[in-house]
Scaffold this motif. Structure first.
Motif, PDB file in Angstrom:
ATOM      1  N   GLU A 170      16.555   8.209  30.272  1.00 24.34           N
ATOM      2  CA  GLU A 170      15.409   9.099  30.050  1.00 24.34           C
ATOM      3  C   GLU A 170      14.265   8.388  29.343  1.00 24.34           C
ATOM      4  O   GLU A 170      13.109   8.806  29.456  1.00 24.34           O
ATOM      5  N   ARG A 171      14.579   7.323  28.609  1.00 30.10           N
ATOM      6  CA  ARG A 171      13.554   6.589  27.868  1.00 30.10           C
ATOM      7  C   ARG A 171      12.955   5.445  28.683  1.00 30.10           C
ATOM      8  O   ARG A 171      12.079   4.739  28.189  1.00 30.10           O
ATOM      9  N   LEU A 172      13.405   5.274  29.926  1.00 33.93           N
ATOM     10  CA  LEU A 172      12.971   4.112  30.691  1.00 33.93           C
ATOM     11  C   LEU A 172      11.452   4.020  30.832  1.00 33.93           C
ATOM     12  O   LEU A 172      10.876   2.954  30.578  1.00 33.93           O
ATOM     13  N   PRO A 173      10.732   5.097  31.218  1.00 30.88           N
ATOM     14  CA  PRO A 173       9.265   4.975  31.286  1.00 30.88           C
ATOM     15  C   PRO A 173       8.655   4.544  29.957  1.00 30.88           C
ATOM     16  O   PRO A 173       7.759   3.697  29.921  1.00 30.88           O
ATOM     17  N   GLU A 174       9.150   5.106  28.858  1.00 31.84           N
ATOM     18  CA  GLU A 174       8.637   4.732  27.544  1.00 31.84           C
ATOM     19  C   GLU A 174       8.859   3.243  27.275  1.00 31.84           C
ATOM     20  O   GLU A 174       7.975   2.552  26.751  1.00 31.84           O
ATOM     21  N   LEU A 175      10.036   2.737  27.641  1.00 33.29           N
ATOM     22  CA  LEU A 175      10.332   1.320  27.423  1.00 33.29           C
ATOM     23  C   LEU A 175       9.430   0.427  28.267  1.00 33.29           C
ATOM     24  O   LEU A 175       8.969  -0.628  27.806  1.00 33.29           O
ATOM     25  N   VAL A 176       9.151   0.852  29.509  1.00 28.56           N
ATOM     26  CA  VAL A 176       8.265   0.073  30.375  1.00 28.56           C
ATOM     27  C   VAL A 176       6.849   0.054  29.804  1.00 28.56           C
ATOM     28  O   VAL A 176       6.199  -0.995  29.752  1.00 28.56           O
ATOM     29  N   PHE A 177       6.358   1.227  29.359  1.00 30.87           N
ATOM     30  CA  PHE A 177       5.025   1.278  28.775  1.00 30.87           C
ATOM     31  C   PHE A 177       4.943   0.406  27.517  1.00 30.87           C
ATOM     32  O   PHE A 177       3.931  -0.256  27.273  1.00 30.87           O
ATOM     33  N   THR A 178       5.997   0.418  26.722  1.00 33.13           N
ATOM     34  CA  THR A 178       6.027  -0.420  25.525  1.00 33.13           C
ATOM     35  C   THR A 178       5.898  -1.887  25.901  1.00 33.13           C
ATOM     36  O   THR A 178       5.145  -2.647  25.275  1.00 33.13           O
ATOM     37  N   ALA A 179       6.619  -2.292  26.932  1.00 33.34           N
ATOM     38  CA  ALA A 179       6.565  -3.688  27.378  1.00 33.34           C
ATOM     39  C   ALA A 179       5.177  -4.061  27.884  1.00 33.34           C
ATOM     40  O   ALA A 179       4.644  -5.131  27.566  1.00 33.34           O
ATOM     41  N   VAL A 180       4.574  -3.169  28.665  1.00 38.91           N
ATOM     42  CA  VAL A 180       3.240  -3.450  29.205  1.00 38.91           C
ATOM     43  C   VAL A 180       2.216  -3.513  28.078  1.00 38.91           C
ATOM     44  O   VAL A 180       1.299  -4.344  28.091  1.00 38.91           O
ATOM     45  N   GLY A 181       2.375  -2.647  27.072  1.00 38.98           N
ATOM     46  CA  GLY A 181       1.485  -2.706  25.919  1.00 38.98           C
ATOM     47  C   GLY A 181       1.602  -4.018  25.183  1.00 38.98           C
ATOM     48  O   GLY A 181       0.603  -4.607  24.760  1.00 38.98           O
ATOM     49  N   ALA A 182       2.839  -4.504  25.035  1.00 36.57           N
ATOM     50  CA  ALA A 182       3.054  -5.783  24.352  1.00 36.57           C
ATOM     51  C   ALA A 182       2.450  -6.929  25.158  1.00 36.57           C
ATOM     52  O   ALA A 182       1.881  -7.874  24.597  1.00 36.57           O
ATOM     53  N   TYR A 183       2.546  -6.849  26.481  1.00 37.63           N
ATOM     54  CA  TYR A 183       2.028  -7.920  27.345  1.00 37.63           C
ATOM     55  C   TYR A 183       0.507  -7.942  27.393  1.00 37.63           C
ATOM     56  O   TYR A 183      -0.116  -9.007  27.347  1.00 37.63           O
ATOM     57  N   THR A 184      -0.099  -6.750  27.486  1.00 34.50           N
ATOM     58  CA  THR A 184      -1.552  -6.683  27.690  1.00 34.50           C
ATOM     59  C   THR A 184      -2.347  -6.473  26.405  1.00 34.50           C
ATOM     60  O   THR A 184      -3.534  -6.782  26.350  1.00 34.50           O
ATOM     61  N   GLY A 185      -1.701  -5.895  25.385  1.00 35.53           N
ATOM     62  CA  GLY A 185      -2.431  -5.518  24.178  1.00 35.53           C
ATOM     63  C   GLY A 185      -3.233  -4.244  24.349  1.00 35.53           C
ATOM     64  O   GLY A 185      -4.017  -3.870  23.478  1.00 35.53           O
ATOM     65  N   VAL A 186      -3.043  -3.530  25.468  1.00 37.90           N
ATOM     66  CA  VAL A 186      -3.788  -2.305  25.731  1.00 37.90           C
ATOM     67  C   VAL A 186      -3.153  -1.135  24.983  1.00 37.90           C
ATOM     68  O   VAL A 186      -1.938  -0.946  25.025  1.00 37.90           O
ATOM     69  N   ALA A 187      -3.982  -0.348  24.296  1.00 39.20           N
ATOM     70  CA  ALA A 187      -3.553   0.894  23.650  1.00 39.20           C
ATOM     71  C   ALA A 187      -4.482   2.004  24.119  1.00 39.20           C
ATOM     72  O   ALA A 187      -5.699   1.837  24.129  1.00 39.20           O
ATOM     73  N   ILE A 188      -3.906   3.123  24.549  1.00 41.37           N
ATOM     74  CA  ILE A 188      -4.679   4.236  25.092  1.00 41.37           C
ATOM     75  C   ILE A 188      -4.461   5.452  24.212  1.00 41.37           C
ATOM     76  O   ILE A 188      -3.330   5.786  23.871  1.00 41.37           O
ATOM     77  N   ASP A 189      -5.539   6.107  23.844  1.00 42.54           N
ATOM     78  CA  ASP A 189      -5.499   7.257  22.948  1.00 42.54           C
ATOM     79  C   ASP A 189      -4.870   8.454  23.665  1.00 42.54           C
ATOM     80  O   ASP A 189      -5.468   9.051  24.553  1.00 42.54           O
ATOM     81  N   GLN A 190      -3.638   8.806  23.276  1.00 39.88           N
ATOM     82  CA  GLN A 190      -2.943   9.908  23.943  1.00 39.88           C
ATOM     83  C   GLN A 190      -3.667  11.231  23.771  1.00 39.88           C
ATOM     84  O   GLN A 190      -3.697  12.059  24.686  1.00 39.88           O
ATOM     85  N   ASP A 191      -4.251  11.460  22.587  1.00 34.30           N
ATOM     86  CA  ASP A 191      -4.949  12.722  22.362  1.00 34.30           C
ATOM     87  C   ASP A 191      -6.128  12.867  23.314  1.00 34.30           C
ATOM     88  O   ASP A 191      -6.384  13.951  23.854  1.00 34.30           O
ATOM     89  N   ALA A 192      -6.867  11.774  23.529  1.00 32.10           N
ATOM     90  CA  ALA A 192      -8.004  11.809  24.459  1.00 32.10           C
ATOM     91  C   ALA A 192      -7.527  12.040  25.885  1.00 32.10           C
ATOM     92  O   ALA A 192      -8.184  12.745  26.670  1.00 32.10           O
ATOM     93  N   VAL A 193      -6.368  11.463  26.232  1.00 32.47           N
ATOM     94  CA  VAL A 193      -5.815  11.668  27.572  1.00 32.47           C
ATOM     95  C   VAL A 193      -5.442  13.132  27.767  1.00 32.47           C
ATOM     96  O   VAL A 193      -5.806  13.770  28.763  1.00 32.47           O
ATOM     97  N   LYS A 194      -4.709  13.687  26.804  1.00 31.84           N
ATOM     98  CA  LYS A 194      -4.248  15.075  26.929  1.00 31.84           C
ATOM     99  C   LYS A 194      -5.416  16.053  26.970  1.00 31.84           C
ATOM    100  O   LYS A 194      -5.359  17.074  27.659  1.00 31.84           O
ATOM    101  N   ALA A 195      -6.488  15.750  26.238  1.00 34.80           N
ATOM    102  CA  ALA A 195      -7.654  16.637  26.204  1.00 34.80           C
ATOM    103  C   ALA A 195      -8.578  16.423  27.398  1.00 34.80           C
ATOM    104  O   ALA A 195      -9.492  17.223  27.630  1.00 34.80           O
ATOM    105  N   GLY A 196      -8.372  15.353  28.164  1.00 36.81           N
ATOM    106  CA  GLY A 196      -9.261  15.051  29.281  1.00 36.81           C
ATOM    107  C   GLY A 196     -10.615  14.548  28.840  1.00 36.81           C
ATOM    108  O   GLY A 196     -11.601  14.690  29.565  1.00 36.81           O
TER     109      GLY A 196
END
Length: 206
Positions: A170-196
């Motif tokens: 169940e945590r697999l997507p979270e683990l993949v996103f964590t890895a991609v964040g570590a590789y790219t250094g990209v951080a996306i504001d979840q609150d801004a995403v949820k609010a559109g």
């Protein structure tokens, strides 16, 4: 990268592009030039209505976008990533170019499983979630370090594989996103995403 989800907990497709200008990349995905120039918040986008008695316009899917560091990111929540469908369909504007890097995560809702497509140059490689690309790349190392590469047979027994998936699946997507964040250094504001609140465009499926 934060584990970015859409309102209601829906998985968001993410496409990241480096060494390509943001508006050019979005136009290649099919974004309208005028709509792109308006930088309208995604929550305010409305699909155009067709004239009475005429066929409905083609389905358009919302995408949010932005930049972080040297990367452009595009977020979608319709079950596929537009870049992935275009690339796999050999749409010329979406084929990776020399000197660019594209990294795409797509839930692949209509053709499971979820996949990673990584094009560090003109050639792309693909990995199902839970595996790496097999290229021995820095991305593969990040996936392994994040625990996003699950054991598989014959290296592990069937019982070990099943037990690992039951514990961490169940945590697999979270683990993949964590890895991609570590590789790219990209951080996306979840609150801004949820609010559109991020700027958005409407894209027709390739």
């Amino acid at each position: 990268m934060e584990n970015t989800v859409a309102p209601g907990g829906l998985f968001l497709e993410v496409t990241l592009a480096r060494d390509v200008e943001m508006d050019e990349f979005l136009i290649n995905l099919g974004a309208d030039l005028d709509e792109l120039a308006a930088r309208t918040p995604c929550s305010e986008l409305r699909s155009p209505a067709g004239p009475p008695g005429r066929p409905s316009p083609p389905q358009l899917n919302r995408a949010m976008y932005g930049t972080c560091g040297e990367w452009t990111y595009v977020l979608e929540d319709w079950g596929m990533a537009s870049w992935a469908t275009g690339y796999q369909g050999k749409v010329e504007s979406m084929l990776p170019c020399e000197g660019e890097e594209i990294l795409c995560l797509t839930a692949n809702r209509f053709s499971h499983p979820a996949v990673i497509i990584h094009a560090p140059d003109v050639c792309a490689c693909r990995a199902d979630f839970g595996t790496d690309t097999g290229q021995g790349s820095a991305l593969d190392a990040a996936l392994s370090a994040a625990g996003a590469v699950f054991p598989s047979m014959p290296e592990a027994s069937e019982a070990e594989v099943v037990a690992y998936f039951e514990e961490y699946g169940e945590r697999l997507p979270e683990l993949v996103f964590t890895a991609v964040g570590a590789y790219t250094g990209v951080a996306i504001d979840q609150d801004a995403v949820k609010a559109g609140d991020l700027p958005g465009v409407l894209i027709a499926p390739a």
